[in-house]
Scaffold this active site. Sequence first.
Site, PDB file in Angstrom:
ATOM      1  CE1 TYR A  53      -3.321  -2.713   0.179  1.00 42.26           C
ATOM      2  CE2 TYR A  53      -3.775  -2.156   2.455  1.00 42.26           C
ATOM      3  CZ  TYR A  53      -4.043  -2.908   1.336  1.00 42.26           C
ATOM      4  OH  TYR A  53      -5.047  -3.833   1.383  1.00 42.26           O
ATOM      5  CB  SER A 235     -14.543  -4.115  -1.413  1.00 45.47           C
ATOM      6  OG  SER A 235     -13.301  -3.689  -1.903  1.00 45.47           O
ATOM      7  CG  LEU A 237     -19.291   0.954   1.790  1.00 49.65           C
ATOM      8  CD1 LEU A 237     -18.959   2.416   2.034  1.00 49.65           C
ATOM      9  CD2 LEU A 237     -20.723   0.641   2.211  1.00 49.65           C
ATOM     10  N   GLY A 240     -17.183   1.564  -3.285  1.00 53.17           N
ATOM     11  CA  GLY A 240     -17.925   2.807  -3.461  1.00 53.17           C
ATOM     12  C   GLY A 240     -19.119   2.693  -4.393  1.00 53.17           C
ATOM     13  CG  LEU A 242     -23.253  -1.435  -2.379  1.00 50.79           C
ATOM     14  CD1 LEU A 242     -22.872  -2.303  -1.198  1.00 50.79           C
ATOM     15  CD2 LEU A 242     -24.732  -1.605  -2.713  1.00 50.79           C
ATOM     16  CB  THR A 243     -21.633   5.569  -2.264  1.00 52.97           C
ATOM     17  OG1 THR A 243     -21.066   5.790  -3.569  1.00 52.97           O
ATOM     18  CG2 THR A 243     -20.602   4.931  -1.351  1.00 52.97           C
ATOM     19  N   GLY A 244     -23.930   4.868  -4.583  1.00 52.89           N
ATOM     20  CA  GLY A 244     -24.799   5.479  -5.583  1.00 52.89           C
ATOM     21  C   GLY A 244     -24.148   6.585  -6.384  1.00 52.89           C
ATOM     22  CE  LYS A 245     -17.692   7.021  -4.765  1.00 53.23           C
ATOM     23  NZ  LYS A 245     -16.691   7.539  -3.804  1.00 53.23           N
TER      24      LYS A 245
END
Length: 352
Positions: A53, A235, A237, A240, A242-245
């Site tokens: 990372y 993960s 979400l 990301g 699932l955030t809808g963005k």
Amino acid sequence: MERVTLGSSDVEVSRICLGTMTFGNQTDEAEAHAQMDAALEIGMTFMDCAEMYPVNPVRRETIGLSEDIIGRWLVRTGNRDRVEIATKITGPSQMVRDGATVDGATVRDCIDASLRRLQTDRIDLYQLHWPVRGSYAFRQNWTYDPSAQDKSATLAHMEDVLGAMRDAVQAGKIRAVGLSNESAWGLARWCDIADRTGSPRMAAIQNEYSPLYRMYDTDLAEVAVNEDVTLLSYSPLAAGLLTGKYSGDAMPDGSRAAVDKASGGMGILGGRKTGRGIAAADAYGALAAEHGWDVVHMAIAWQLTRPFKVVPIIGATTMDQLRHIIAGLGRDLTDELRRGIERLHRHHPLPY
């Protein structure tokens, strides 16, 4: 925050883990330190890292930087005894060690290197980032072919690596061991060999898991329950999604999808951003709204309802994102909402 024990080890951690894979890339050092401060303030003491990372993209010149940033935070704040630190040794990768395989000697060297970067005398959970024989993680399940694997070589490798981990535990360098991106067969074999050789048992397995990606639910869950191994779900979400963005194929500036597209990596959101994936994410967002929930909070709360031991890893690029996630912790799903999630799972199975 509630505390849980990883597998059959003596390592107790917070019920939610802070992921650090953007530290040193999308998240600069000051922001990273602020995130760790905020996590500790609410009792989120468990923090996960890896020698490779930050990621997205992985670059030779930044390998180890996330561990460096955590190490400087530990020294500056004096918080080492208040937190649990997990990290991982990279599997064969051209970006790390020029693609060389991982053996017991490599594990010994890499434990020492992570300890130096983290500026600590111990690692609470040391994990293998992915199997040297290959993995079906990262969307490789669509073309996975294990036919070239050599069982005897794999078992000999496992024994060699476990011997190095046993030495590190005995030396006090690591407290517990774990896997990542591993299969049911692999997890079972690691446990069997540990028992036969008197080596440390795998306390945790860090695999992808979210309402959109539930490959863990069957064979892996059965092995983990019977062998007492805790899932560290990454993960949660769906990177990301699932955030809808990304609804309507949007690509917000500075988002992970935008960074992935610019870097030309292994696909937008690691191959998750598909038409079916966006449709599924939209459906979960609508379900959450129908029940008065934020979809981010619903997705994380759902993880804690699963019939196996799980610690979700939450990651945030910014403090605002982390605060938003934290605001929804501690709330329980209703039975009706849980049933709604299961209905959507049947309607949108494995959408990417």
